[in-house]
Design a protein around this motif. Sequence first.
Motif, PDB file in Angstrom:
ATOM      1  N   GLN A   4       0.834  -1.196   0.000  1.00 55.05           N
ATOM      2  CA  GLN A   4       0.000   0.000   0.000  1.00 55.05           C
ATOM      3  C   GLN A   4       0.866   1.242   0.000  1.00 55.05           C
ATOM      4  N   ALA A   5       0.729   2.021  -1.047  1.00 56.16           N
ATOM      5  CA  ALA A   5       1.461   3.276  -1.156  1.00 56.16           C
ATOM      6  C   ALA A   5       0.657   4.399  -0.522  1.00 56.16           C
ATOM      7  N   SER A   6       1.357   5.330   0.098  1.00 56.31           N
ATOM      8  CA  SER A   6       0.707   6.491   0.708  1.00 56.31           C
ATOM      9  C   SER A   6       1.655   7.675   0.672  1.00 56.31           C
ATOM     10  N   GLY A   7       1.118   8.842   1.007  1.00 55.75           N
ATOM     11  CA  GLY A   7       1.953  10.029   1.082  1.00 55.75           C
ATOM     12  C   GLY A   7       1.811  10.988  -0.084  1.00 55.75           C
ATOM     13  N   GLY A   8       0.966  10.645  -1.037  1.00 53.71           N
ATOM     14  CA  GLY A   8       0.766  11.542  -2.166  1.00 53.71           C
ATOM     15  C   GLY A   8      -0.013  12.786  -1.770  1.00 53.71           C
ATOM     16  N   GLY A   9      -0.121  13.698  -2.709  1.00 55.09           N
ATOM     17  CA  GLY A   9      -0.855  14.923  -2.449  1.00 55.09           C
ATOM     18  C   GLY A   9      -0.627  15.935  -3.537  1.00 55.09           C
ATOM     19  N   LEU A  19       6.878   9.499  -0.354  1.00 53.59           N
ATOM     20  CA  LEU A  19       5.919   8.403  -0.417  1.00 53.59           C
ATOM     21  C   LEU A  19       6.393   7.248   0.452  1.00 53.59           C
ATOM     22  N   SER A  20       5.426   6.549   1.028  1.00 53.28           N
ATOM     23  CA  SER A  20       5.719   5.356   1.817  1.00 53.28           C
ATOM     24  C   SER A  20       5.014   4.158   1.206  1.00 53.28           C
ATOM     25  N   CYS A  21       5.598   2.993   1.408  1.00 51.53           N
ATOM     26  CA  CYS A  21       5.016   1.739   0.926  1.00 51.53           C
ATOM     27  C   CYS A  21       5.018   0.760   2.079  1.00 51.53           C
ATOM     28  N   ALA A  22       3.838   0.357   2.507  1.00 52.72           N
ATOM     29  CA  ALA A  22       3.703  -0.606   3.591  1.00 52.72           C
ATOM     30  C   ALA A  22       3.411  -1.979   2.998  1.00 52.72           C
ATOM     31  N   ALA A  23       4.241  -2.949   3.331  1.00 57.43           N
ATOM     32  CA  ALA A  23       4.112  -4.279   2.747  1.00 57.43           C
ATOM     33  C   ALA A  23       3.735  -5.305   3.805  1.00 57.43           C
ATOM     34  N   SER A  24       2.978  -6.304   3.397  1.00 56.41           N
ATOM     35  CA  SER A  24       2.612  -7.395   4.291  1.00 56.41           C
ATOM     36  C   SER A  24       2.275  -8.634   3.472  1.00 56.41           C
ATOM     37  N   GLY A  25       2.319  -9.777   4.113  1.00 58.53           N
ATOM     38  CA  GLY A  25       1.915 -11.017   3.469  1.00 58.53           C
ATOM     39  C   GLY A  25       3.016 -11.759   2.744  1.00 58.53           C
ATOM     40  N   PHE A  26       4.216 -11.223   2.773  1.00 56.99           N
ATOM     41  CA  PHE A  26       5.355 -11.920   2.178  1.00 56.99           C
ATOM     42  C   PHE A  26       6.615 -11.498   2.932  1.00 56.99           C
ATOM     43  N   ALA A  78       9.035   0.731   2.460  1.00 50.51           N
ATOM     44  CA  ALA A  78       9.912   1.354   1.483  1.00 50.51           C
ATOM     45  C   ALA A  78       9.455   2.796   1.295  1.00 50.51           C
ATOM     46  N   TYR A  79      10.365   3.604   0.773  1.00 45.72           N
ATOM     47  CA  TYR A  79      10.072   5.018   0.670  1.00 45.72           C
ATOM     48  C   TYR A  79      10.574   5.569  -0.672  1.00 45.72           C
ATOM     49  N   LEU A  80       9.951   6.639  -1.091  1.00 42.33           N
ATOM     50  CA  LEU A  80      10.420   7.350  -2.272  1.00 42.33           C
ATOM     51  C   LEU A  80      10.393   8.845  -1.953  1.00 42.33           C
ATOM     52  N   GLN A  81      11.573   9.407  -1.757  1.00 45.53           N
ATOM     53  CA  GLN A  81      11.695  10.839  -1.530  1.00 45.53           C
ATOM     54  C   GLN A  81      11.755  11.528  -2.882  1.00 45.53           C
ATOM     55  N   GLN A 121      -3.846   0.288  -4.479  1.00 49.29           N
ATOM     56  CA  GLN A 121      -4.587   1.412  -5.056  1.00 49.29           C
ATOM     57  C   GLN A 121      -3.682   2.539  -5.503  1.00 49.29           C
ATOM     58  N   GLY A 122      -2.461   2.545  -5.043  1.00 47.97           N
ATOM     59  CA  GLY A 122      -1.566   3.636  -5.405  1.00 47.97           C
ATOM     60  C   GLY A 122      -1.883   4.907  -4.639  1.00 47.97           C
ATOM     61  N   THR A 123      -1.037   5.893  -4.828  1.00 50.46           N
ATOM     62  CA  THR A 123      -1.237   7.192  -4.187  1.00 50.46           C
ATOM     63  C   THR A 123      -1.047   8.281  -5.237  1.00 50.46           C
ATOM     64  N   LEU A 124      -1.960   9.227  -5.268  1.00 50.72           N
ATOM     65  CA  LEU A 124      -1.960  10.243  -6.310  1.00 50.72           C
ATOM     66  C   LEU A 124      -1.037  11.401  -5.950  1.00 50.72           C
ATOM     67  N   VAL A 125      -0.165  11.711  -6.875  1.00 51.33           N
ATOM     68  CA  VAL A 125       0.715  12.869  -6.754  1.00 51.33           C
ATOM     69  C   VAL A 125       0.319  13.864  -7.846  1.00 51.33           C
TER      70      VAL A 125
END
Length: 129
Positions: A4-9, A19-26, A78-81, A121-125
Amino acid sequence: VQLQASGGGLVQAGGSLRLSCAASGFDFKYYPIAWFRQAPGKEREGVSCISASSETTYYSDSVKGRFTISRDNTKNQAYLQMNSLQPEDTAIYYCAEDSGCPLPNYSGTYVYTGVFGTWGQGTLVTVSS
């Protein structure tokens, strides 16, 4: 498997977002993580990738020098600056696991080769001029 990506705006040209990416299930720590984006009316574009150990990173020519990818395997994140954002960076940003990252000097199209095919769902920038 979830990523799940978040942090857009909304940001003005020249601004920054993280942006941040939260991962689970693997088992996150064993997989390269990539960031892709899709602008309206365009195909999904791979912009960055980081190896499982953070030893290797890749950036597309369109973001090189402005974006920085990182990860924290203890947090499954994970992150994307993103700095010096431009209107052409406007897109929905997705994170995904991948089987490997392109070489750092690769200048062709980054094709996703991951196992799970999970995009979230992604995050909109949105970058205004």
